[in-house]
Design a protein around this motif. Structure first.
Motif, PDB file in Angstrom:
ATOM      1  N   TYR A   1       0.847  -1.185   0.000  1.00  0.00           N
ATOM      2  CA  TYR A   1       0.000   0.000   0.000  1.00  0.00           C
ATOM      3  C   TYR A   1       0.886   1.240   0.000  1.00  0.00           C
ATOM      4  O   TYR A   1       2.013   1.208   0.499  1.00  0.00           O
TER       5      TYR A   1
ATOM      6  N   LEU B   1      -7.936   5.086  10.974  1.00  0.00           N
ATOM      7  CA  LEU B   1      -8.214   4.647   9.610  1.00  0.00           C
ATOM      8  C   LEU B   1      -9.231   3.517   9.621  1.00  0.00           C
ATOM      9  O   LEU B   1      -9.057   2.528  10.337  1.00  0.00           O
TER      10      LEU B   1
ATOM     11  N   SER C   1       5.884  -1.491   9.586  1.00  0.00           N
ATOM     12  CA  SER C   1       5.899  -0.174  10.231  1.00  0.00           C
ATOM     13  C   SER C   1       5.971   0.974   9.230  1.00  0.00           C
ATOM     14  O   SER C   1       5.871   2.136   9.614  1.00  0.00           O
TER      15      SER C   1
ATOM     16  N   GLY D   1       3.441   2.341  12.968  1.00  0.00           N
ATOM     17  CA  GLY D   1       2.683   1.775  11.858  1.00  0.00           C
ATOM     18  C   GLY D   1       1.197   1.749  12.143  1.00  0.00           C
ATOM     19  O   GLY D   1       0.671   2.602  12.875  1.00  0.00           O
TER      20      GLY D   1
ATOM     21  N   MET E   1      -4.218   9.277  14.327  1.00  0.00           N
ATOM     22  CA  MET E   1      -4.917   9.150  13.051  1.00  0.00           C
ATOM     23  C   MET E   1      -5.653   7.827  13.078  1.00  0.00           C
ATOM     24  O   MET E   1      -5.052   6.786  13.349  1.00  0.00           O
TER      25      MET E   1
ATOM     26  N   PHE F   1       3.620   0.815   2.823  1.00  0.00           N
ATOM     27  CA  PHE F   1       3.371  -0.219   3.805  1.00  0.00           C
ATOM     28  C   PHE F   1       3.255  -1.574   3.123  1.00  0.00           C
ATOM     29  O   PHE F   1       2.552  -1.722   2.120  1.00  0.00           O
TER      30      PHE F   1
ATOM     31  N   ASN G   1      -1.527  12.862   5.016  1.00  0.00           N
ATOM     32  CA  ASN G   1      -2.890  13.116   5.491  1.00  0.00           C
ATOM     33  C   ASN G   1      -3.956  12.422   4.657  1.00  0.00           C
ATOM     34  O   ASN G   1      -5.072  12.925   4.511  1.00  0.00           O
ATOM     35  N   ARG G   2      -3.626  11.275   4.128  1.00  0.00           N
ATOM     36  CA  ARG G   2      -4.586  10.490   3.359  1.00  0.00           C
ATOM     37  C   ARG G   2      -4.612   9.067   3.892  1.00  0.00           C
ATOM     38  O   ARG G   2      -3.742   8.630   4.644  1.00  0.00           O
ATOM     39  N   GLY G   3      -5.605   8.310   3.447  1.00  0.00           N
ATOM     40  CA  GLY G   3      -5.654   6.886   3.766  1.00  0.00           C
ATOM     41  C   GLY G   3      -4.682   6.114   2.894  1.00  0.00           C
ATOM     42  O   GLY G   3      -3.970   6.676   2.072  1.00  0.00           O
ATOM     43  N   LEU G   4      -4.654   4.802   3.089  1.00  0.00           N
ATOM     44  CA  LEU G   4      -3.756   3.947   2.317  1.00  0.00           C
ATOM     45  C   LEU G   4      -4.421   3.564   0.995  1.00  0.00           C
ATOM     46  O   LEU G   4      -5.620   3.297   0.938  1.00  0.00           O
TER      47      LEU G   4
ATOM     48  N   GLN H   1       0.770   5.526   1.001  1.00  0.00           N
ATOM     49  CA  GLN H   1       0.025   6.567   1.710  1.00  0.00           C
ATOM     50  C   GLN H   1       0.661   7.917   1.450  1.00  0.00           C
ATOM     51  O   GLN H   1       1.837   8.122   1.755  1.00  0.00           O
TER      52      GLN H   1
ATOM     53  N   PHE I   1      -9.164   1.573   2.078  1.00  0.00           N
ATOM     54  CA  PHE I   1      -9.130   2.461   3.235  1.00  0.00           C
ATOM     55  C   PHE I   1      -9.884   3.756   2.999  1.00  0.00           C
ATOM     56  O   PHE I   1      -9.921   4.281   1.867  1.00  0.00           O
ATOM     57  N   GLY I   2     -10.438   4.279   4.083  1.00  0.00           N
ATOM     58  CA  GLY I   2     -10.959   5.628   4.071  1.00  0.00           C
ATOM     59  C   GLY I   2      -9.825   6.636   4.139  1.00  0.00           C
ATOM     60  O   GLY I   2      -8.650   6.265   4.249  1.00  0.00           O
ATOM     61  N   GLN I   3     -10.180   7.923   4.115  1.00  0.00           N
ATOM     62  CA  GLN I   3      -9.166   8.970   4.062  1.00  0.00           C
ATOM     63  C   GLN I   3      -8.565   9.276   5.422  1.00  0.00           C
ATOM     64  O   GLN I   3      -7.584  10.012   5.519  1.00  0.00           O
TER      65      GLN I   3
ATOM     66  N   LEU J   1       4.735   7.299   1.824  1.00  0.00           N
ATOM     67  CA  LEU J   1       4.964   6.266   2.835  1.00  0.00           C
ATOM     68  C   LEU J   1       4.411   4.956   2.291  1.00  0.00           C
ATOM     69  O   LEU J   1       3.269   4.912   1.817  1.00  0.00           O
TER      70      LEU J   1
END
Lengths: 113, 112
Positions: A36, B90, A105, B42, B88, A90, A41-44, A38, B103-105, A88
């Protein structure tokens, strides 16, 4: 215990050079493996996954990953890095027939112009 | 495209308040998850749900509860917010076992 490790907190690479982000796993059986990305300030966002079959998996945005069972690794690669790849990353593992993901991590990728 | 929507991007709450974080997915996914993300740690799983009204504790459930009354909605509840729950959060969903999660934001929660 099941786990996924990303040994590098940060990877720096020049634009146009190949990049590798490392991941090793300790998930029993025949795990499913994922990458994934990222952005701040966003989701994955899902990039790619390995379930079975060909050890080289191709995904979004020109990324690919190589599954190596003997080394229990699933490294993310791209032949030519872009500045916009800076983010970032993952790695995650999923035990077969289970619901729980094991996340590494995270590795911050910096691509410099 | 799968859409996972979290009700707030940013929240500021006071210590001791009861806090609700809402998550909705629009693809009829069986599984839904709540994670918290902290620098250097993480993603850590708080709770997940594999069906309506079904839930399982993740790695760090203390101080949290969840509710899944409808398949598309999964709520995370902080019973009495504390400053160490600043993080944060998620939400994610997946179609079935073995499928990738979407995933959501994210919701950045600050407890003061």
């Amino acid at each position: 215990a099941q786990s996924v490790a990303q040994p590098e907190d940060q990877v720096n690479v020049a634009e146009g050079n190949p990049l590798t982000v490392k991941c090793t796993y300790s998930v029993s059986g025949n795990p499913y493996l994922f990458w994934y990305v990222q952005y701040p300030n966003r989701g994955l966002q899902f990039l790619l996954k390995y379930i079975t079959g060909d050890n080289l998996v191709k995904g979004s945005y020109g990324f690919e990953a190589e599954f190596n069972k003997s080394q229990t690794s699933f490294h993310l690669k791209k032949p030519s890095a872009l500045v916009s790849d800076s983010a970032l990353y993952f790695c995650a593992g999923l035990k077969y027939n289970f619901n729980k993901f094991y996340f590494g991590s995270g590795t911050k990728l910096n691509v410099k112009p | 495209d799968v859409k996972v929507t979290q009700s707030s991007r940013y929240l500021v709450k006071r210590t001791g308040e009861k806090v609700f974080l809402e998550c909705v997915q629009d693809m009829d996914h069986e599984n839904m998850f709540w994670y918290r993300q902290d620098p250097g740690l993480g993603l850590r799983l708080i709770y997940f749900s594999y069906d309506v009204k079904m839930k399982e504790k993740g790695d760090i459930p203390e101080g949290y509860s969840v509710s899944r009354e409808k398949k598309e909605r999964f709520s995370l509840i902080l019973e009495s917010a504390s400053t160490n729950q600043t993080s944060m959060y998620l939400c994610a969903s997946s179609f079935r076992q073995g499928a990738e999660a979407f995933f959501g934001q994210g919701t950045r929660l600050t407890v003061v």
